[in-house]
Design an enzyme around this catalytic site. Structure first.
Site, mmCIF file in Angstrom:
data_model
loop_
_atom_site.group_PDB
_atom_site.id
_atom_site.type_symbol
_atom_site.label_atom_id
_atom_site.label_comp_id
_atom_site.label_asym_id
_atom_site.label_seq_id
_atom_site.Cartn_x
_atom_site.Cartn_y
_atom_site.Cartn_z
ATOM 1 N N GLU A 1 0.826 -1.213 0.000
ATOM 2 C CA GLU A 1 0.000 0.000 0.000
ATOM 3 C C GLU A 1 0.853 1.252 0.000
ATOM 4 O OE1 GLU A 1 -3.615 -1.649 2.662
ATOM 5 O OE2 GLU A 1 -1.685 -1.242 3.557
ATOM 6 N N GLU B 1 -4.245 -2.330 13.970
ATOM 7 C CA GLU B 1 -3.474 -1.131 14.331
ATOM 8 C C GLU B 1 -4.299 0.104 14.691
ATOM 9 O OE1 GLU B 1 -3.064 -2.557 11.193
ATOM 10 O OE2 GLU B 1 -1.411 -3.873 11.768
ATOM 11 N N ASP C 1 -11.285 -9.314 3.262
ATOM 12 C CA ASP C 1 -11.779 -10.657 3.606
ATOM 13 C C ASP C 1 -12.910 -10.482 4.601
ATOM 14 O OD1 ASP C 1 -10.612 -11.052 6.549
ATOM 15 O OD2 ASP C 1 -9.115 -10.004 5.356
HETATM 16 N N1 ADE Z 1 -6.556 -7.210 8.159
HETATM 17 C C1 ADE Z 1 -7.177 -7.664 7.049
HETATM 18 N N2 ADE Z 1 -7.953 -8.731 7.323
HETATM 19 C C2 ADE Z 1 -7.831 -8.945 8.654
HETATM 20 C C3 ADE Z 1 -8.361 -9.901 9.540
HETATM 21 N N3 ADE Z 1 -9.179 -10.857 9.108
HETATM 22 N N4 ADE Z 1 -8.004 -9.843 10.855
HETATM 23 C C4 ADE Z 1 -7.161 -8.878 11.291
HETATM 24 N N5 ADE Z 1 -6.602 -7.955 10.492
HETATM 25 C C5 ADE Z 1 -6.948 -7.981 9.188
#
Ligand code: ADE
Length: 251
Positions: free
Chosen positions: A14, A195, A218
């Site tokens: 990114e 974060e 996701d």
């Molecule tokens: N960042 C992107 N997907 C995540 C997830 N499933 N758990 C924690 N941080 C993430």
């Protein structure tokens, strides 16, 4: 504005896309992190990787404020969707943050951060409003510019922009059992990452405005890890760079 704007991401893919937009960056290493100073749309900016997890994030936020005198912080990254209707390819702009793994009970209520008398910290309202506008404008145009193969690989249709509660914790949530628990415990949560709430606590301590945008990579379930690197490379990094570009161009 007296000091620079910080642009922060958790992952290298990114940040690379944001650095490509800067004509004149110079590196400086502090606390083992590389900070790039330069300009974007005429704004003085410092760009840095936060590192992954809350401790790395808190150290980075503190260095940005103490060493670079940043006047505001904009964080872009990815997150796992939790809220109903928060789909892969959507964008979540945080209004509030909570550390889902903070638990000093029974001494303090579950999720309360000891010493603060609260579990949630707020994003800066004005900066968040600007970030929301920038994100909406990118979502109107960018998805249609992605190759068909990428859109169909991730089932991207008409991405939506959500705003609300963002959870952070030191775990990549990658089982349906855990995401179901989080949804039951914290039904207002839109998404989970690692974060944002740490940045929010440090920014609260110093009175520095913070805004966070996360592209949903996701659903924080048993399939959360599948195609994660490809999503980062082909979708999220483009969203991040375009949103930061639109944010700074509008000011
Ligand atoms: N960042 C992107 N997907 C995540 C997830 N499933 N758990 C924690 N941080 C993430």
């Amino acid at each position: 504005m007296a000091g620079p704007t910080a642009i922060v991401s958790a992952l290298h893919e990114e940040l690379a896309a944001v650095l490509n937009l800067m004509p004149d960056e110079q590196q400086q290493v502090v606390g083992g992190r590389t900070f790039w100073r330069g300009h974007l749309h005429g704004h003085d900016v410092v760009v840095v990787l936060s590192g992954i997890g809350k401790v790395a994030a808190a150290t980075t936020a503190t260095a940005l404020i103490e060493r670079f005198n940043v006047q505001r912080i904009v964080f872009t990254g990815v997150a796992g969707g939790l809220g109903d209707g928060v789909k892969v390819g959507d964008v979540v702009v945080a209004r509030h943050f909570l550390q889902h793994d903070m638990d000093a009970s029974p001494i303090f209520p579950r999720h309360e951060v000891p010493g603060y008398g609260r579990a949630t910290f707020d994003a800066d309202a004005a900066l968040t409003e600007q970030l929301m506008r920038a994100s909406e404008s990118v979502l109107r145009e960018l998805p249609a510019q992605l190759p068909d193969a990428v859109r169909s690989a991730f089932g991207l249709q008409t991405p939506a922009c959500h705003q609300g509660l963002l959870l952070s914790g030191d775990r990549f949530v990658s089982t349906t059992a855990e995401s179901t628990l989080l949804r039951n415990e914290l039904p207002d949560a839109l998404a989970v990452e690692m974060e944002g709430a740490a940045f929010a606590q440090v920014c609260h301590d110093y009175g520095v405005p913070l805004a966070v945008v996360r592209t949903i990579s996701d659903r924080a379930d048993d399939a959360a890890h599948v195609d994660f690197p490809r999503f980062l490379r082909e979708v999220a990094s483009r969203y991040s760079a375009a949103i930061v570009d639109a944010l700074l161009a509008q000011q």
